[in-house]
Design an enzyme around this catalytic site. Structure first.
Site, short mmCIF file in Angstrom:
data_model
loop_
_atom_site.label_atom_id
_atom_site.label_comp_id
_atom_site.label_asym_id
_atom_site.label_seq_id
_atom_site.Cartn_x
_atom_site.Cartn_y
_atom_site.Cartn_z
N GLU A 20 -1.72 -21.02 18.10
CA GLU A 20 -2.21 -22.40 18.15
C GLU A 20 -1.90 -23.04 19.51
O GLU A 20 -1.24 -24.08 19.57
CB GLU A 20 -1.55 -23.24 17.04
N GLY B 123 -2.24 -25.30 22.70
CA GLY B 123 -2.99 -26.50 23.09
C GLY B 123 -2.86 -26.72 24.58
O GLY B 123 -3.79 -26.49 25.36
N ARG B 124 -1.65 -27.07 24.98
CA ARG B 124 -1.38 -27.39 26.39
C ARG B 124 -1.78 -26.27 27.34
O ARG B 124 -2.34 -26.50 28.40
CB ARG B 124 0.13 -27.66 26.53
N TYR C 82 8.11 -38.90 27.79
CA TYR C 82 8.84 -37.63 27.82
C TYR C 82 9.52 -37.36 29.17
O TYR C 82 9.89 -36.22 29.44
CB TYR C 82 7.90 -36.45 27.54
N CYS D 4 2.28 -54.61 31.97
CA CYS D 4 3.46 -55.47 32.15
C CYS D 4 4.67 -54.93 31.43
O CYS D 4 5.13 -55.50 30.43
CB CYS D 4 3.11 -56.87 31.69
N1 LLP Z 1 0.64 -26.29 16.50
C1 LLP Z 1 1.32 -27.31 15.98
C2 LLP Z 1 1.59 -27.31 14.54
C3 LLP Z 1 1.74 -28.37 16.80
O1 LLP Z 1 2.44 -29.38 16.27
C4 LLP Z 1 1.46 -28.34 18.19
C5 LLP Z 1 1.89 -29.43 19.07
C6 LLP Z 1 0.72 -27.26 18.68
C7 LLP Z 1 0.34 -26.24 17.82
C8 LLP Z 1 0.33 -27.13 20.13
O2 LLP Z 1 1.42 -27.04 20.96
P1 LLP Z 1 1.21 -26.72 22.51
O3 LLP Z 1 0.66 -25.33 22.61
O4 LLP Z 1 0.27 -27.72 23.05
O5 LLP Z 1 2.55 -26.87 23.11
N2 LLP Z 1 2.51 -35.06 23.21
C9 LLP Z 1 3.48 -34.09 23.66
C10 LLP Z 1 3.27 -32.74 23.02
C11 LLP Z 1 3.31 -32.80 21.52
C12 LLP Z 1 3.08 -31.47 20.86
C13 LLP Z 1 2.88 -31.63 19.40
N3 LLP Z 1 2.56 -30.45 18.67
C14 LLP Z 1 3.41 -34.00 25.18
O6 LLP Z 1 2.64 -34.72 25.80
O7 LLP Z 1 4.16 -33.22 25.77
#
Ligand code: LLP
Length: 421
Positions: free
Chosen positions: A276, A278-279, A319, A345
């Site tokens: 999964e 994302g980033r 963060y 602000c």
């Molecule tokens: N799967 C689940 C169940 C998750 O909760 C997350 C991210 C991912 C996959 C994807 O994770 P990644 O591969 O993107 O690290 N807003 C924060 C990041 C929050 C991540 C939440 N869960 C930031 O800007 O760093």
């Protein structure tokens, strides 16, 4: 690796001159590179060559329809955490049997929607959720495929707000209790045990936490099978870190290194593996383009005031995240040390603190890098600022994939009660 680079003295996204884009669309704006998204997906997928894998892109990182469609076209599945994300994934053409549904607080309506869509798997995070899902599925005469998200109690050594794999967090079910939960799952009507799930955190930059967590997961799969459960897939979540700083060695984030750890633990089990990320897919595929409004001298500090703010990109303040800042049209200038701040602000409204950068002038354009993940999706309209538009570049072509709204739309969301009319 990304496709933002200087060409003829101007920063480009692939073939698109960002100064022209800023003139055309206005700032602040988010700009994404199709080539970068595609490359990241393909490099990740290729790292597992020879294994049975499904890459379920984490929609939460960037949920724009155009981004989802780009990934869907490559064959990606998706991980969603709300009905909204599920609808977005389906609208982008992702087959329901490539969609996993994560999250600790799925409502009945959301689970019912997922059941009606016949999604691949519900990643269940608690006993009460499991029972609620069973009732809904049984009432509909359906079988909900489930994986239990386990919490391996491993410290992912990332920012506390995005660590999910330790016992102190609200996520997953402790391994010590998970066996009993599988037993419960197997006994419930409407529930079909299908896999095991975990996700230990985000922006993880070391392999050791994955190594630890995977070792525990692999051993646990053995236990589950000894208990008579059929674990068809193992979902390892996302969490792979990306280089945010220019000096970060890109190689150390290469998916191949992560894949080696995966293979060591799960290769011999020969199960379908779900990821999964994302980033990793979209983070470095996006920038936030902003224009300098003023350069202000404080008593002790210099402030570069730009037209993007914490409502557009909250990561630095939430963060303590570092995002590189590049000048779109670099010219010889002495370096200064400044806080790069927005118009909101609040003292917490900053994009960078004590940053060394070539002295900018009002009107200059700056690119805030690595803003493709958790940028636009976490934006808000605080201070009644309009959401920044999003642009997708594809070679020499670009398209506005979310226009800037209007003030009438923004204000029109509010409704006046009868007694004030
Ligand atoms: N799967 C689940 C169940 C998750 O909760 C997350 C991210 C991912 C996959 C994807 O994770 P990644 O591969 O993107 O690290 N807003 C924060 C990041 C929050 C991540 C939440 N869960 C930031 O800007 O760093």
């Amino acid at each position: 690796m990304h496709h933002f680079a200087l060409k003829n003295g101007v920063l480009h996204a692939e073939g698109i001159d960002l100064s022209v884009l800023a003139e055309t669309v206005g700032t602040p704006l988010y700009c994404y590179s199709t080539a970068t998204i595609i490359r990241h997906y393909q490099v990740f997928k290729a790292a597992f060559e020879g294994l049975r894998t499904l890459v379920c892109y984490a929609v939460k990182a960037n949920s724009n329809q155009a981004v989802l469609k780009t990934l869907a076209g490559l064959g990606a599945g998706m991980d969603v955490v709300s009905e909204g994300e599920l609808r977005r994934a389906r609208a982008a053409g992702v087959a329901a049997d490539k969609i996993t549904f994560s999250g600790i607080g799925k409502t009945e309506a959301e689970m019912a929607y997922g059941l009606d869509e016949h999604i691949l798997c519900f990643n269940v995070e608690s006993e009460p959720e499991l029972v609620a899902l069973s009732k809904l599925a049984a009432a509909r005469g359906k079988q909900a495929r489930i994986a239990v998200r386990v919490n391996p109690d491993v410290d992912p050594r990332t920012h506390a707000k995005i660590a999910t794999g330790t016992a102190e967090t609200k996520f997953g079910i402790p391994l010590s209790r998970a066996r009993a939960v599988y037993r419960l799952a197997a006994s419930l009507p409407g529930i079909a045990v299908s896999g095991l799930d975990m996700h230990i955190g985000s922006q993880i930059t070391e392999l050791a936490p994955f190594d630890d967590a995977f070792a525990r997961a692999a051993a646990f799969v053995g236990q589950l099978e000894a208990d008579g459960h059929k674990i068809e897939h193992i979902d390892l979540g996302g969490g792979l870190g990306i280089p945010y700083r220019e000096e970060d060695p890109a190689e150390s984030f290469h998916p191949d290194r992560y894949a080696k750890v995966v293979r060591r633990h799960f290769g011999p089990l020969d199960r379908k593996l779900i990821f999964e990320p994302g980033r990793l897919i979209v983070g470095n595929a996006g920038i936030l383009l902003t224009r300098v409004l003023y350069v202000k001298q404080g008593l002790h500090k210099t402030f570069v005031i730009v037209d993007a703010a914490m409502n557009d990109l909250v990561r630095p303040t939430l963060y303590e995240a570092h995002h590189e800042i590049w000048t779109v049209r670099p010219r010889p200038a002495a370096d200064i040390v400044a806080d790069v701040v927005g118009p909101v602000c609040e003292t917490g409204d900053f994009l960078a603190l004590n940053r060394t950068l070539p002295e900018p002038h009002p009107g200059d354009l700056l690119a805030i890098l690595s803003a493709g993940a958790y940028g636009a999706v976490q934006a808000g309209t605080y201070n009644s600022r309009l959401l920044a538009p999003e642009v997708l570049v594809n070679g020499d072509d670009f398209a506005v994939i979310r226009p800037r709204g209007t003030y009438d739309q923004l204000i029109g969301l509010d409704k006046i009660p009868a007694w004030l009319r």
